[in-house]
Scaffold this active site. Structure first.
Site, PDB file in Angstrom:
ATOM      1  N   LYS A  35      36.664  49.496  39.068  1.00 35.83           N
ATOM      2  CA  LYS A  35      35.941  48.413  38.378  1.00 35.83           C
ATOM      3  C   LYS A  35      36.329  47.069  38.994  1.00 35.83           C
ATOM      4  CE  LYS A  35      39.550  48.364  34.814  1.00 35.83           C
ATOM      5  NZ  LYS A  35      39.912  48.832  33.456  1.00 35.83           N
ATOM      6  N   ARG A 131      39.419  48.416  20.453  1.00 32.79           N
ATOM      7  CA  ARG A 131      38.628  47.665  21.425  1.00 32.79           C
ATOM      8  C   ARG A 131      37.309  48.411  21.588  1.00 32.79           C
ATOM      9  NH1 ARG A 131      41.069  46.796  27.486  1.00 32.79           N
ATOM     10  NH2 ARG A 131      40.387  48.962  27.635  1.00 32.79           N
ATOM     11  N   TYR A 253      48.018  15.854  43.983  1.00 37.94           N
ATOM     12  CA  TYR A 253      47.492  15.331  42.712  1.00 37.94           C
ATOM     13  C   TYR A 253      48.604  15.115  41.689  1.00 37.94           C
ATOM     14  CZ  TYR A 253      42.703  16.442  44.118  1.00 37.94           C
ATOM     15  OH  TYR A 253      41.504  16.490  44.749  1.00 37.94           O
ATOM     16  N   MET A 301      42.078  22.750  44.712  1.00 41.35           N
ATOM     17  CA  MET A 301      41.007  23.749  44.759  1.00 41.35           C
ATOM     18  C   MET A 301      41.020  24.522  46.082  1.00 41.35           C
ATOM     19  SD  MET A 301      36.910  23.235  44.382  1.00 41.35           S
ATOM     20  CE  MET A 301      37.024  22.478  42.768  1.00 41.35           C
TER      21      MET A 301
HETATM   22  C1  LIG Z   1      41.086  49.622  33.558  1.00 46.15           C
HETATM   23  C2  LIG Z   1      41.186  50.930  32.879  1.00 46.15           C
HETATM   24  C3  LIG Z   1      41.962  51.955  33.437  1.00 46.15           C
HETATM   25  C4  LIG Z   1      42.881  51.726  34.625  1.00 46.15           C
HETATM   26  O1  LIG Z   1      44.042  51.080  34.156  1.00 46.15           O
HETATM   27  P1  LIG Z   1      45.285  50.718  35.101  1.00 46.15           P
HETATM   28  O2  LIG Z   1      46.284  50.148  34.176  1.00 46.15           O
HETATM   29  O3  LIG Z   1      44.792  49.700  36.080  1.00 46.15           O
HETATM   30  O4  LIG Z   1      45.727  51.961  35.775  1.00 46.15           O
HETATM   31  C5  LIG Z   1      41.917  53.206  32.834  1.00 46.15           C
HETATM   32  N1  LIG Z   1      41.163  53.414  31.718  1.00 46.15           N
HETATM   33  C6  LIG Z   1      40.429  52.444  31.146  1.00 46.15           C
HETATM   34  C7  LIG Z   1      39.655  52.740  29.914  1.00 46.15           C
HETATM   35  C8  LIG Z   1      40.427  51.166  31.695  1.00 46.15           C
HETATM   36  O5  LIG Z   1      39.730  50.190  31.102  1.00 46.15           O
END
Ligand SMILES: *Cc1c(COP(=O)(O)O)cnc(C)c1O
Length: 359
Positions: A35, A131, A253, A301
């Site tokens: 992801k 969640r 800055y 930046m």
């Molecule tokens: C992001 C995620 C993972 C991977 O988690 P890591 O801590 O990066 O290994 C696995 N399962 C779900 C549901 C996630 O959102």
């Protein structure tokens, strides 16, 4: 001189990390969580490398990430979409939605029955995150009436750990117990449980399909203990200019840094727009060979400034290292910035030249 920084991403090290996790999880399988563009490192390069190594299951967060990844990988591997498909959208039948509520279950099951073809899906049970995933009440309704699942081909039932990076946290065992209890009330499905850190909690957390992300990319899955993963990143950038300043002169800055002595200040074309977080102001360090070069003044930046007084041999055009090697790892940089390695990786900008060879 090319003033742009170069981000070296060692694909072979990512593959080695996947193999190491696969060995830990055996006989269970290990997915690749890619992801957010493979945590900022480039899903179009990372995912094919994992696929070539034998990875057959991938996770993305968004439908659009899944569509793009399917184009990259071709047919074959499972691509699951963690955030599910938007209400009403059937998505792409080549992708597998994660069903995150009873509503998701009912609508996808109905669509499968209407089509006369069971819909592939992952069923997400919440065991302590509050969640996404079916809550305890929804789980009980499903347990009481398995016919609600008619029309679905559940590839895995999954849950996600909240505190896997804290091995002694009591919630880990609680979630494992809740997950086992909930699964026992459902038809027998394969299970998917551990993230990266979960794989280091013990075998009963590994399940049929582990879902590591961060550890593939070199983030320590056991914070506080030695990192078992290989480092995969190095960020190098050339010095644009070196300035001699007298004692009492300020840099950058807000004039937040005032030189206590006559100093040499090197300017580098990396800033917070490139993911070198502004909270590293006064906290960051870079390296030249084995020499540590403190960051001085605020992160701008597009620029940062380093005190190179102790490195008199340096001149414009010489490359310094900002991440990896003798410079901080993503985890170390995160500590300095008051965040976690995940945020360092996913913030890496798109202005770097990227090199996927050796680090
Ligand atoms: C992001 C995620 C993972 C991977 O988690 P890591 O801590 O990066 O290994 C696995 N399962 C779900 C549901 C996630 O959102």
């Amino acid at each position: 001189m090319d003033p742009s920084a170069i981000l070296r991403i060692h694909l072979a090290a990512i593959v080695e990390n996947w193999r190491l996790l696969a060995a830990r999880a055996a006989p269970g399988a290990v997915a690749g969580v890619v992801k957010a563009n493979a945590y900022g490192l480039g899903a179009d390069r990372v995912a094919p490398a994992l696929q070539a190594a034998g990875c057959r299951h991938f996770f993305v967060a968004h439908l659009a990430e899944g569509v793009s990844l399917r184009g990259t990988l071709g047919p074959g591997p499972m691509i699951a979409v963690l955030n599910g498909f938007a209400p009403g959208a059937d998505g792409d039948s080549a992708l597998v939605p994660v069903l995150n509520s009873l509503g998701d279950v009912l609508s996808h099951a109905a669509a499968g029955r209407a089509a006369g073809q069971a819909r592939r899906a992952l069923l997400h049970l919440d065991t302590g995150m509050a969640r996404l995933g079916l809550d305890a009440g929804e789980q009980a309704r499903l347990a009481a009436d398995h016919s609600l699942l008619a029309g679905l081909d559940v590839l895995y039932v999954m849950s996600h750990l909240a505190c896997a990076d804290e091995p002694d946290h009591p919630l880990n065992a609680k979630q494992a117990a809740r997950f086992a209890r909930a699964c026992a009330m459902l038809p027998k499905f394969k299970r998917s449980f551990a993230n990266s850190s979960g794989l280091f909690l013990g075998l009963d957390y590994a399940s049929d399909l582990a879902r590591p992300g961060c550890a593939l990319y070199g983030i320590n899955p056991r914070p506080g203990a030695p990192n078992p993963m290989r480092q995969v990143l190095r960020l190098e950038a050339p010095i644009l200019q070196i300035r001699e300043i007298p004692a009492g002169a300020s840099v950058g800055y807000g004039a937040s840094f005032v030189a206590a002595r006559a100093s040499r200040i090197a300017t580098i074309a990396v800033g917070y727009a490139d993911g070198y977080l502004r909270s590293l102001s006064g906290q960051g360090v870079a390296a030249y060979r084995d020499m540590v070069l403190p960051l001085v003044g605020r992160v701008s930046m597009d620029l940062i400034t380093l005190d190179v007084t102790e490195a008199p041999g340096l001149s414009p055009g010489d490359a310094v290292t900002l991440i990896g090697g003798a410079a901080p790892s993503p985890d170390d940089l995160a500590t300095r910035a008051g965040t976690i390695g995940y945020e360092i990786l996913t913030s890496l900008g798109d202005r770097y030249r990227r090199d996927y060879g050796a680090v």
